[in-house]
Design a protein around this motif. Sequence first.
Motif, PDB file in Angstrom:
ATOM      1  N   UNK A 164       5.920 -34.707  -0.479  1.00 58.41           N
ATOM      2  CA  UNK A 164       6.822 -33.799  -1.181  1.00 58.41           C
ATOM      3  C   UNK A 164       8.187 -34.474  -1.225  1.00 58.41           C
ATOM      4  N   UNK A 165       8.664 -34.740  -2.402  1.00 55.57           N
ATOM      5  CA  UNK A 165       9.983 -35.318  -2.584  1.00 55.57           C
ATOM      6  C   UNK A 165      11.008 -34.206  -2.466  1.00 55.57           C
ATOM      7  N   UNK A 166      12.070 -34.442  -1.688  1.00 53.63           N
ATOM      8  CA  UNK A 166      13.072 -33.394  -1.463  1.00 53.63           C
ATOM      9  C   UNK A 166      14.389 -33.779  -2.131  1.00 53.63           C
ATOM     10  N   UNK A 167      14.778 -32.960  -3.073  1.00 52.67           N
ATOM     11  CA  UNK A 167      16.037 -33.133  -3.797  1.00 52.67           C
ATOM     12  C   UNK A 167      17.095 -32.302  -3.080  1.00 52.67           C
ATOM     13  N   UNK A 168      17.988 -32.960  -2.342  1.00 53.46           N
ATOM     14  CA  UNK A 168      18.971 -32.259  -1.526  1.00 53.46           C
ATOM     15  C   UNK A 168      20.377 -32.684  -1.939  1.00 53.46           C
ATOM     16  N   UNK A 169      21.393 -31.866  -1.603  1.00 55.81           N
ATOM     17  CA  UNK A 169      22.753 -32.200  -2.035  1.00 55.81           C
ATOM     18  C   UNK A 169      23.233 -33.569  -1.569  1.00 55.81           C
ATOM     19  N   UNK A 170      22.831 -33.988  -0.365  1.00 56.06           N
ATOM     20  CA  UNK A 170      23.289 -35.286   0.129  1.00 56.06           C
ATOM     21  C   UNK A 170      22.524 -36.461  -0.482  1.00 56.06           C
ATOM     22  N   UNK A 171      21.428 -36.175  -1.173  1.00 58.90           N
ATOM     23  CA  UNK A 171      20.642 -37.232  -1.828  1.00 58.90           C
ATOM     24  C   UNK A 171      19.966 -36.642  -3.057  1.00 58.90           C
ATOM     25  N   UNK A 172      20.751 -36.310  -4.088  1.00 56.94           N
ATOM     26  CA  UNK A 172      20.188 -35.634  -5.261  1.00 56.94           C
ATOM     27  C   UNK A 172      19.245 -36.532  -6.057  1.00 56.94           C
ATOM     28  N   UNK A 173      18.280 -35.885  -6.693  1.00 53.40           N
ATOM     29  CA  UNK A 173      17.278 -36.582  -7.507  1.00 53.40           C
ATOM     30  C   UNK A 173      17.321 -36.000  -8.908  1.00 53.40           C
ATOM     31  N   UNK A 174      17.677 -36.793  -9.866  1.00 53.31           N
ATOM     32  CA  UNK A 174      17.700 -36.338 -11.249  1.00 53.31           C
ATOM     33  C   UNK A 174      16.275 -36.244 -11.769  1.00 53.31           C
ATOM     34  N   UNK A 175      16.043 -35.457 -12.812  1.00 53.33           N
ATOM     35  CA  UNK A 175      14.712 -35.432 -13.425  1.00 53.33           C
ATOM     36  C   UNK A 175      14.233 -36.821 -13.850  1.00 53.33           C
ATOM     37  N   UNK A 176      15.132 -37.636 -14.361  1.00 51.68           N
ATOM     38  CA  UNK A 176      14.738 -38.984 -14.775  1.00 51.68           C
ATOM     39  C   UNK A 176      14.274 -39.816 -13.589  1.00 51.68           C
ATOM     40  N   UNK A 177      14.970 -39.715 -12.477  1.00 51.18           N
ATOM     41  CA  UNK A 177      14.554 -40.454 -11.282  1.00 51.18           C
ATOM     42  C   UNK A 177      13.239 -39.906 -10.741  1.00 51.18           C
ATOM     43  N   UNK A 178      13.063 -38.588 -10.774  1.00 54.80           N
ATOM     44  CA  UNK A 178      11.806 -38.000 -10.299  1.00 54.80           C
ATOM     45  C   UNK A 178      10.619 -38.551 -11.085  1.00 54.80           C
ATOM     46  N   UNK A 179      10.796 -38.719 -12.397  1.00 51.72           N
ATOM     47  CA  UNK A 179       9.735 -39.283 -13.222  1.00 51.72           C
ATOM     48  C   UNK A 179       9.442 -40.724 -12.821  1.00 51.72           C
ATOM     49  N   UNK A 180      10.475 -41.507 -12.592  1.00 55.26           N
ATOM     50  CA  UNK A 180      10.277 -42.900 -12.169  1.00 55.26           C
ATOM     51  C   UNK A 180       9.542 -42.962 -10.833  1.00 55.26           C
ATOM     52  N   UNK A 181       9.919 -42.100  -9.912  1.00 57.52           N
ATOM     53  CA  UNK A 181       9.276 -42.087  -8.601  1.00 57.52           C
ATOM     54  C   UNK A 181       7.803 -41.692  -8.736  1.00 57.52           C
ATOM     55  N   UNK A 182       7.524 -40.674  -9.534  1.00 55.22           N
ATOM     56  CA  UNK A 182       6.144 -40.226  -9.718  1.00 55.22           C
ATOM     57  C   UNK A 182       5.272 -41.343 -10.272  1.00 55.22           C
ATOM     58  N   UNK A 183       5.833 -42.145 -11.174  1.00 56.04           N
ATOM     59  CA  UNK A 183       5.060 -43.246 -11.759  1.00 56.04           C
ATOM     60  C   UNK A 183       4.875 -44.393 -10.775  1.00 56.04           C
ATOM     61  N   UNK A 184       5.886 -44.642  -9.947  1.00 58.61           N
ATOM     62  CA  UNK A 184       5.844 -45.802  -9.047  1.00 58.61           C
ATOM     63  C   UNK A 184       5.147 -45.504  -7.733  1.00 58.61           C
ATOM     64  N   UNK A 185       5.183 -44.246  -7.289  1.00 59.77           N
ATOM     65  CA  UNK A 185       4.622 -43.872  -5.983  1.00 59.77           C
ATOM     66  C   UNK A 185       3.670 -42.694  -6.206  1.00 59.77           C
ATOM     67  N   UNK A 186       2.413 -42.955  -6.520  1.00 64.38           N
ATOM     68  CA  UNK A 186       1.473 -41.869  -6.858  1.00 64.38           C
ATOM     69  C   UNK A 186       1.276 -40.831  -5.763  1.00 64.38           C
ATOM     70  N   UNK A 187       1.543 -41.179  -4.499  1.00 63.26           N
ATOM     71  CA  UNK A 187       1.399 -40.191  -3.423  1.00 63.26           C
ATOM     72  C   UNK A 187       2.420 -39.062  -3.539  1.00 63.26           C
ATOM     73  N   UNK A 188       3.500 -39.282  -4.237  1.00 61.98           N
ATOM     74  CA  UNK A 188       4.479 -38.224  -4.481  1.00 61.98           C
ATOM     75  C   UNK A 188       3.918 -37.307  -5.559  1.00 61.98           C
ATOM     76  N   UNK A 189       3.560 -36.096  -5.171  1.00 61.08           N
ATOM     77  CA  UNK A 189       2.953 -35.172  -6.136  1.00 61.08           C
ATOM     78  C   UNK A 189       3.707 -33.860  -6.274  1.00 61.08           C
ATOM     79  N   UNK A 190       4.773 -33.686  -5.491  1.00 55.09           N
ATOM     80  CA  UNK A 190       5.520 -32.432  -5.476  1.00 55.09           C
ATOM     81  C   UNK A 190       6.992 -32.752  -5.288  1.00 55.09           C
ATOM     82  N   UNK A 191       7.881 -31.943  -5.871  1.00 50.16           N
ATOM     83  CA  UNK A 191       9.313 -32.073  -5.613  1.00 50.16           C
ATOM     84  C   UNK A 191       9.885 -30.708  -5.291  1.00 50.16           C
ATOM     85  N   UNK A 192      10.662 -30.658  -4.223  1.00 51.83           N
ATOM     86  CA  UNK A 192      11.354 -29.443  -3.795  1.00 51.83           C
ATOM     87  C   UNK A 192      12.812 -29.561  -4.235  1.00 51.83           C
ATOM     88  N   UNK A 193      13.234 -28.669  -5.099  1.00 50.60           N
ATOM     89  CA  UNK A 193      14.564 -28.741  -5.703  1.00 50.60           C
ATOM     90  C   UNK A 193      15.552 -27.890  -4.910  1.00 50.60           C
TER      91      UNK A 193
END
Length: 302
Positions: free
Chosen positions: A132-161
């Motif tokens: 589960x990828x965690x998008x937190x204020x100290x390390x924010x994840x943009x939608x564009x970055x989330x897409x890149x991560x999903x493509x590069x690291x298939x084990x990432x299947x969920x994001x908590x916003x």
Amino acid sequence: MTGIEGIVPILLTPFRDDLTIDYGSLRLEIDATLETGVHGLGIAIGSEIFKLTPEERRQMLRAVVDQVEGRVPVIMNTSAPGTAPAVQLATEAAEAGADRLMVWPPDFFALGPDAVIEHLSRIAAAAPLPIILQDVPQAPITPALALRIAAAVPQVDTIKVETNPTVAQVGAMVAAVEGRLTVLGGAGGGTLVEEHRRGARGTMPFASQAAGFMAVWSALEAGREDEAAELVETGILPVSRLGFQSGDMFYHVHKALLQRAGVFASTHVRPPTAPPDAITRAELDRLLDRFARPKERHKETA
């Protein structure tokens, strides 16, 4: 790979008077939370994991896994600012029986998307568990970055916003990932109705409010939005409003709920902490009288 959905509460860590972990109370918390029908359990910031020693982290995770006995997935937060400690935490979590990891990107320096992807790739290679990828204020994840991560690291299947504004961020994330990641809400769950309306498939609240959130989730999934909104406004938000007033007040509030419910023997929060002042203590007492009904759950803990 299918991400996790539904209500996945974060366990609070009970402490004895000497500030060691009270495993008797922890077992009661696990059972009381599972009784509500939740879809998973997590150990994370809401569990004060940053105040636990490495050995305590391992012991607590093993205790949770043993108590859950496979009934729901157990998620362990293994975030760290450096790749080597994050890999070690992830490996140890996998060895201790975690079903999933939860990780936010390195937060000590802003290093760019390539460094984030390398960090997560190394964690995934060391611990073959869904993430589960965690998008937190100290390390924010943009939608564009989330897409890149999903493509590069298939084990990432969920994001908590959890970055503000969470409702808008959930909507943007759902639209961007187009089903490639399951999107969860966070930050206490107070905007679950609005997030669900925008495509969020669950949230990760405190275990002390598991029953309330399950009622909200059931109403949302059945299409009863007005009922869900009323449940949030009358049962969830008054607790959140007090818990998020200052500092780490939420630990004191949610542990007090569990103590009043007969689950925790004490409300100790490990230092550093800012205990409630006299006015806040009186407000907490009124909240407990309103929401927490005493039960005869707790027995003397070992």
